[in-house]
Structures are given as C-alpha cells and as structure tokens.
Design a protein around this motif. Structure first.
Motif, PDB file in Angstrom:
ATOM      1  N   HIS A  68     -38.277 -12.499 -22.415  1.00  0.00           N
ATOM      2  CA  HIS A  68     -38.718 -13.754 -23.044  1.00  0.00           C
ATOM      3  C   HIS A  68     -40.237 -13.903 -22.988  1.00  0.00           C
ATOM      4  O   HIS A  68     -40.948 -12.983 -23.334  1.00  0.00           O
ATOM      5  CB  HIS A  68     -37.981 -14.932 -22.393  1.00  0.00           C
ATOM      6  CG  HIS A  68     -37.903 -16.129 -23.283  1.00  0.00           C
ATOM      7  ND1 HIS A  68     -37.267 -16.096 -24.494  1.00  0.00           N
ATOM      8  CD2 HIS A  68     -38.392 -17.381 -23.157  1.00  0.00           C
ATOM      9  CE1 HIS A  68     -37.367 -17.286 -25.070  1.00  0.00           C
ATOM     10  NE2 HIS A  68     -38.063 -18.078 -24.270  1.00  0.00           N
ATOM     11  N   GLY A  95     -35.004  -8.470 -21.989  1.00  0.00           N
ATOM     12  CA  GLY A  95     -34.857  -9.836 -22.522  1.00  0.00           C
ATOM     13  C   GLY A  95     -35.800 -10.751 -21.748  1.00  0.00           C
ATOM     14  O   GLY A  95     -35.456 -11.864 -21.376  1.00  0.00           O
ATOM     15  N   ASP A 150     -38.103  -7.156 -25.386  1.00  0.00           N
ATOM     16  CA  ASP A 150     -37.419  -8.259 -26.071  1.00  0.00           C
ATOM     17  C   ASP A 150     -37.458  -7.988 -27.565  1.00  0.00           C
ATOM     18  O   ASP A 150     -38.099  -7.031 -28.039  1.00  0.00           O
ATOM     19  CB  ASP A 150     -38.089  -9.602 -25.738  1.00  0.00           C
ATOM     20  CG  ASP A 150     -37.078 -10.763 -25.729  1.00  0.00           C
ATOM     21  OD1 ASP A 150     -36.459 -11.011 -26.787  1.00  0.00           O
ATOM     22  OD2 ASP A 150     -36.915 -11.397 -24.685  1.00  0.00           O
ATOM     23  N   SER A 164     -32.302 -11.248 -16.400  1.00  0.00           N
ATOM     24  CA  SER A 164     -32.329 -12.626 -15.901  1.00  0.00           C
ATOM     25  C   SER A 164     -31.865 -13.570 -16.995  1.00  0.00           C
ATOM     26  O   SER A 164     -32.470 -13.632 -18.075  1.00  0.00           O
ATOM     27  CB  SER A 164     -33.757 -12.984 -15.467  1.00  0.00           C
ATOM     28  OG  SER A 164     -33.899 -14.381 -15.350  1.00  0.00           O
TER      29      SER A 164
HETATM   30  C1  LIG Z   1     -31.905 -17.034 -22.308  1.00  0.00           C
HETATM   31  S1  LIG Z   1     -33.297 -16.058 -22.687  1.00  0.00           S
HETATM   32  C2  LIG Z   1     -33.606 -15.408 -21.068  1.00  0.00           C
HETATM   33  C3  LIG Z   1     -35.038 -15.246 -20.844  1.00  0.00           C
HETATM   34  C4  LIG Z   1     -35.540 -14.746 -19.503  1.00  0.00           C
HETATM   35  N1  LIG Z   1     -34.989 -13.454 -19.111  1.00  0.00           N
HETATM   36  C5  LIG Z   1     -35.392 -15.777 -18.421  1.00  0.00           C
HETATM   37  O1  LIG Z   1     -34.944 -15.464 -17.344  1.00  0.00           O
HETATM   38  O2  LIG Z   1     -35.755 -16.928 -18.652  1.00  0.00           O
HETATM   39  C6  LIG Z   1     -32.605 -14.664 -23.529  1.00  0.00           C
HETATM   40  C7  LIG Z   1     -33.631 -13.663 -23.998  1.00  0.00           C
HETATM   41  O3  LIG Z   1     -32.928 -12.534 -24.517  1.00  0.00           O
HETATM   42  C8  LIG Z   1     -33.618 -12.091 -25.663  1.00  0.00           C
HETATM   43  N2  LIG Z   1     -32.719 -11.298 -26.508  1.00  0.00           N
HETATM   44  C9  LIG Z   1     -31.719 -11.743 -27.284  1.00  0.00           C
HETATM   45  N3  LIG Z   1     -31.118 -10.724 -27.902  1.00  0.00           N
HETATM   46  C10 LIG Z   1     -31.758  -9.602 -27.507  1.00  0.00           C
HETATM   47  C11 LIG Z   1     -31.575  -8.214 -27.774  1.00  0.00           C
HETATM   48  N4  LIG Z   1     -30.618  -7.786 -28.604  1.00  0.00           N
HETATM   49  N5  LIG Z   1     -32.388  -7.334 -27.164  1.00  0.00           N
HETATM   50  C12 LIG Z   1     -33.366  -7.757 -26.326  1.00  0.00           C
HETATM   51  N6  LIG Z   1     -33.590  -9.062 -26.016  1.00  0.00           N
HETATM   52  C13 LIG Z   1     -32.782  -9.966 -26.603  1.00  0.00           C
HETATM   53  C14 LIG Z   1     -34.091 -13.358 -26.325  1.00  0.00           C
HETATM   54  O4  LIG Z   1     -35.108 -13.150 -27.272  1.00  0.00           O
HETATM   55  C15 LIG Z   1     -34.529 -14.169 -25.112  1.00  0.00           C
HETATM   56  O5  LIG Z   1     -35.870 -13.935 -24.813  1.00  0.00           O
END
Ligand SMILES: C[S@@+](CC[C@H](N)C(=O)[O-])C[C@H]1O[C@@H](n2cnc3c(N)ncnc32)[C@H](O)[C@@H]1O
Length: 339
Positions: free
Chosen positions: A181, A179, A202, A244
């Motif tokens: 981002h 995830g 992601d 994260s």
């Molecule tokens: C709140 S953001 C966190 C981003 C980053 N890790 C940070 O620390 O800023 C959540 C992230 O999870 C990703 N995400 C949501 N559902 C997901 C899934 N099923 N599998 C992988 N990534 C996912 C979103 O696209 C987004 O980039």
C-alpha cells in the motif's frame, strides 16, 4: 387505501430512495459546501467552478435546499445550512472525504447498491457494479491517485505495531511488503530496524504512491517500490515476504494462491510473515449487527478468520507454521516456511 398501508408504502419508498444519497454524495464530490462558504453562492458561478451544467446543477442545488443541507435566499443565492455544515472540508468528521465519489470509501460504498450480488454469490459487490474488483478498479483508474496520495499520510493502524515490535527482525536482512500500500508500514519497519532493506510490491497506482512516500521519507537507498500482482509469481530475493491486512479481501482459494506465491518467492529457508487483521463484529447473529456484517461481506469476502483458519490456509499453500506470534483482538502474527 387505509392510512396505515399508505404509511407503510411511504415508509418503504423513503427506505428505498436511491436518489437522495446520490445527490448528497454528488454535493460532497463537487465540494459545493466549500465553494458556497467561500462566497461562490450562485448557480452560474457554482456551475463554472465545478464544471457542471447550470440547468442541472440548479436542480441539484434546489433539492439540497429542500433537504435542508443548503438554504436559498430570495435572490437565488445559497448558504450552507447547519445540516450541510459537516460537508465543509474543515469539519473534523471528515465526512465530505468519506462521501466523495472520487474517494476510496465513497467508491467502495457505491457498490453496495448491488448487495444482492453478495447475497447470491458470497463475493464482494464491487466487480458486479464497476466491472473490476475494488483494488483493480482503484489501481487502474487515474482518478484515484489523489485519494491514494491522501491515504499515504495515514499512520499505521490495526495493531500493526506488533509487526514492527513483536517479530525478531534482527535475523532478517530484507523484506518484501506484499500489497504494501502507501508504504507507511515498510517505512516504519525500516526506521525501527536500520539494518533492514525493503521492497514494496503493489498494483500500479498504489506502488507509484508508495514509491513517492519511500523517497519522501529519505529511504530510497534502502527500499524500492515495484509494480506486481500477488496472483502472479512474485520476484525472489528477500528473506521475508510480509502480508499485512491482505487476506481478508480474498476468499480461501485466492488466499491460498497468494500464500503459495509468497512461499515460492521466499524459497527454502525464507519466511512468509502473515500479519492478518480480524475485523471486529461485536456479536454476529444479532439484529443490530446484521447491517454491519453485510456491509463487511459486500466489501470483503473474509473479514473474520481465526488463527486456526489462517494456519490451515498456509498448510493448503504448501507452508508450515514456524512461529506463532502475538494475537490481539484485531491482528495476529504467524510465520511460515516451505513445508
Ligand atoms: C487492505 S490493503 C493492505 C495494505 C497494507 N499491507 C496494510 O497493512 O495496511 C490491500 C493492499 O493490497 C493491494 N493489492 C490488491 N490486489 C493486489 C494484487 N493483485 N497484487 C498486489 N497487491 C494488491 C492493494 O492495492 C492494497 O494496497
């Protein structure tokens, strides 16, 4: 009808008006203030640059003038009034971007219209309004790629520096940022620890944006971006699986699934590094914070989890704590291995 009742009636109508916020958000999305400030100040010309229907745009513009965001001259031309000036893209508040329905926040806030769904079910309102959860919606809708690109330029925040500086990366060769981002955190990690290689995982739109950010940072030889979901088994092959600011968006059952998939991919000897955020609600239970508390819960199921709660989620996912890292008011760091 007594005057007081009438006043309450009017007040309730004003409090429950859905049209005014929608009109202002439409103006922000169409960048009406910027077009008008640039001299495109008549209805027909504005309809042409915004791709709207002149007759309907005329209604929108007149209503914006009635709300005093625009002023209308006798010849029918418009100017941006002081109340509308924050909608200019040059305004330092960035409020146009926040209100824009093409934007990440604007999209999220539209779902608040069904806060009742959250009160009834405890789940975020997004899926009830848009048919898919927030991240699924953003990631599978091409409209949001531009907004995500803009996000890619944000620096790391929420005390994410403790991930870069507060963990012993010298013993780690490779990390999957699950995830991950826009790639901002992975890029920072790789720059600070030149021996590391990385993988960003992601959903579709975000992974593509993250991949471009990695390439633009000149790190394509040390990192890749892959499309995947943490609700499916994850690709193996890195020493650390970093989460994260992920679990706040998911309820306990979903969070346990995510942690379990990370643990399985890390395998024996591998590590799951949980860098969860804690959203500060100053004083829950007060009248003043109630709106903010509901806002948070309507957009994410678990904005506040204690370190102990996070440890219990890890245990439920078949992991054990192998290191307890720094804790700040908005972030904690925990390392897990397979139990
Ligand atoms: C709140 S953001 C966190 C981003 C980053 N890790 C940070 O620390 O800023 C959540 C992230 O999870 C990703 N995400 C949501 N559902 C997901 C899934 N099923 N599998 C992988 N990534 C996912 C979103 O696209 C987004 O980039």
């Amino acid at each position: 009808m007594p005057t007081t009742t009438l006043n309450h009636h009017e007040r309730l109508r004003a409090l429950t008006d859905l049209l005014t916020p929608s009109i202002i958000r439409a103006a922000a999305t169409l960048r009406l203030a910027d077009h008008i400030a640039a001299g495109v100040n008549r209805t027909d010309a504005l309809a042409e640059v915004t791709g709207t229907i002149p007759e309907l745009l005329d209604m929108l513009l007149r209503r914006l003038a009635g709300l005093e965001l625009l002023s209308r001259a006798e010849d029918g031309s418009y100017a941006v009034a002081p109340l509308g000036e924050p909608l200019l893209d040059t305004d330092p508040s960035g409020i146009r971007g926040l209100l824009s329905m093409d934007g990440l926040f604007g999209r999220q806030e539209l779902a608040l219209v069904n806060v009742l769904h959250t009160v009834r079910t405890g789940q975020p309102s997004h899926a009830a309004v848009f048919g898919a959860g927030y991240w699924e919606d953003i990631n599978h809708n091409p409209e949001f790629v531009d907004a995500l690109e803009l996000n890619a330029h944000n620096p790391i925040g929420w005390d994410a520096s403790i991930i870069v500086e507060g963990y012993d990366w010298s013993q780690v060769r490779s990390v999957t940022d699950v995830g991950g981002h826009s790639g901002a955190l992975l890029i920072e990690l790789l720059r600070s620890h030149p021996h590391l290689t990385g993988r960003l995982l992601d959903l579709k739109n975000v992974a593509e944006v993250g991949g471009r950010a990695i390439a633009a940072a000149g790190l394509a030889d040390r990192a890749e971006a892959v499309v995947g979901s943490f609700f499916e088994p994850l690709p193996t092959g890195t020493d650390v699986y970093l989460l994260s600011a992920i679990l706040a968006d998911w309820d306990d059952e979903q969070a346990i699934t995510i942690l379990r998939h990370c643990g399985e991919a890390a395998g024996p000897g591998g590590k799951v590094l949980l860098a969860e955020v804690n959203l500060p609600v100053a004083e829950t239970g007060s009248l003043e914070t109630a709106g903010f508390e509901l806002y948070l819960r309507a957009t994410m199921p678990a904005p506040v989890r204690s370190v102990e709660q996070l440890e219990r989620l890890g245990e439920a996912a078949g992991l054990r704590v192998s290191w307890r890292g720094p804790v700040t008011p908005v972030r904690s760091l925990l390392e897990f291995t397979l139990a």
